[in-house]
Design an enzyme around this catalytic site. Structure first.
Site, mmCIF file in Angstrom:
data_model
loop_
_atom_site.group_PDB
_atom_site.id
_atom_site.type_symbol
_atom_site.label_atom_id
_atom_site.label_comp_id
_atom_site.label_asym_id
_atom_site.label_seq_id
_atom_site.Cartn_x
_atom_site.Cartn_y
_atom_site.Cartn_z
ATOM 1 N N GLU A 222 0.809 -1.231 0.000
ATOM 2 C CA GLU A 222 0.000 0.000 0.000
ATOM 3 C C GLU A 222 0.838 1.276 0.000
ATOM 4 O OE1 GLU A 222 -2.777 0.135 3.249
ATOM 5 O OE2 GLU A 222 -3.611 -1.839 2.841
ATOM 6 N N GLY A 223 2.161 1.173 0.087
ATOM 7 C CA GLY A 223 2.978 2.361 0.290
ATOM 8 C C GLY A 223 3.069 2.756 1.742
#
EC number: 2.4.2.21
Length: 344
Positions: A311-312
């Site tokens: 997801e970062g």
């Protein structure tokens, strides 16, 4: 400014702060790197963004993940509704989050999601093909994903943004990352494959068997990084690569997240070696393949928190460390200005 002159100027500025030389550790090397990226001894971070690229994988239908592929589109909704981990961390650190449909096996065009200000429609296809049978993408699809990534970096990110993180969402994409890593780095699949989103031992062994079959089927015909990407990658991975390369050309700091994002960076670096100077590796994942990728560049990630989310999230969590590096460089007094004696 000449790069060699700038290195001397930055290092002098760092060393003359009111502290023993080197006492701020990684913050000092990070401040130096950011200054060199921005070609200034007074760098700043403007309009930070994180792009989450989402895409489905045909291989997911073969049982390489603990979750059904429907989770990909469900998580896109979750991102846009503000309910995911990356949303919490972006909110905490005032980072703009954008979600890209690179190739989710779901049509968002009939939903209000399509009009969401942080949703980017860049769909190349409704998921990749099953690499047990054929290449994940055609040459044309792979090129299209790379080009759309560059377009997003240019047109969908604020023009004054100079720091950008890359995340992903795609059930089955740890398998793609393992295959890319094994193929490019010439590693045994078992060395670079983990349990992903939480496979039990039996399903993990099945995953290994499937990936070995995929590698055996395709490896002899792979000669270039592009061919590895086309064969084993995902639309979200290819699009991320295009955006990484374009962002580096624009002089941005590239925040690299975990295993999947770093496998994308591996291909990006093979395509454009100069991108490495812009890269900040945000954390070390528990995925075994990530360790081998980091070793490829002797990279020292900022954090080691046992993350395996994607997801970062690692980019957002690490971002305050960059702020601290900039803060000491720009705001801390020097021995001369503070009238503090230096070491004898």
């Amino acid at each position: 400014m000449n790069p060699n002159e700038l290195i001397v100027k930055l290092q002098s500025k760092i060393d003359l702060k009111t502290k023993p030389p080197g006492s701020l550790g990684t913050l000092e090397s990070l401040a130096l790197q950011i200054g060199l990226i921005q070609n200034t001894d007074s760098p700043e971070l403007k309009s930070p963004h994180i792009l989450v690229f989402a895409g489905d994988h045909g291989l997911a239908n073969s049982g390489v993940s603990a979750y059904p592929k429907e989770v990909t589109y469900q998580m896109v909704f979750n991102f846009l509704n503000g309910g995911a981990a990356i949303n919490a961390f972006c909110k905490q650190n005032s980072i703009r989050l954008k979600v890209v449909d690179a190739g989710v096996d779901f049509s968002f065009s009939d939903d209000s999601t399509f009009l969401h200000p942080d949703f980017i429609d860049a769909k190349v296809g409704f998921g990749t093909k099953n690499i047990l049978i054929e290449s994940a993408m055609t040459k044309e699809e792979c090129n299209q994903a790379l080009e759309k990534g560059a377009f997003i970096s240019t047109k969908k990110v604020s023009s004054n943004c100079n720091v950008i993180g890359f995340g992903e969402m795609g059930i089955g994409n740890t398998s793609s990352a393992s295959l890319i890593t094994a193929s490019v780095l010439k590693k045994d699949l078992r060395e670079v494959t983990g349990k992903g989103t939480g496979l039990n031992d039996q399903k993990f062994q099945k995953k290994i068997t499937i990936l070995e079959e995929c590698l055996c089927k395709h490896q002899s015909s792979l000669r270039t990084p592009f061919e590895v990407l086309q064969t084993f990658g995902g639309f979200e991975i290819a699009m991320m690569i295009g955006a990484m390369i374009d962002s580096a050309k624009k002089g941005r700091i590239i925040l690299v997240d975990g295993f999947i994002a770093t496998s994308a960076f591996l291909i990006a670096h093979k395509m454009e070696p100069t991108i490495l100077k812009n890269a900040v590796f945000c954390h070390k994942s528990v995925e075994p393949g990530h360790i081998h990728l980091l070793e490829e560049w002797n990279a020292k990630p900022l954090l080691d928190l046992g993350l395996r989310l994607g997801e970062g999230a690692g980019c957002a969590i690490a971002f305050p460390i960059l702020l601290s590096a900039i803060a000491f460089l720009n705001d801390m007094a020097s021995f001369e200005s503070a009238k503090v004696d230096q070491k004898l």
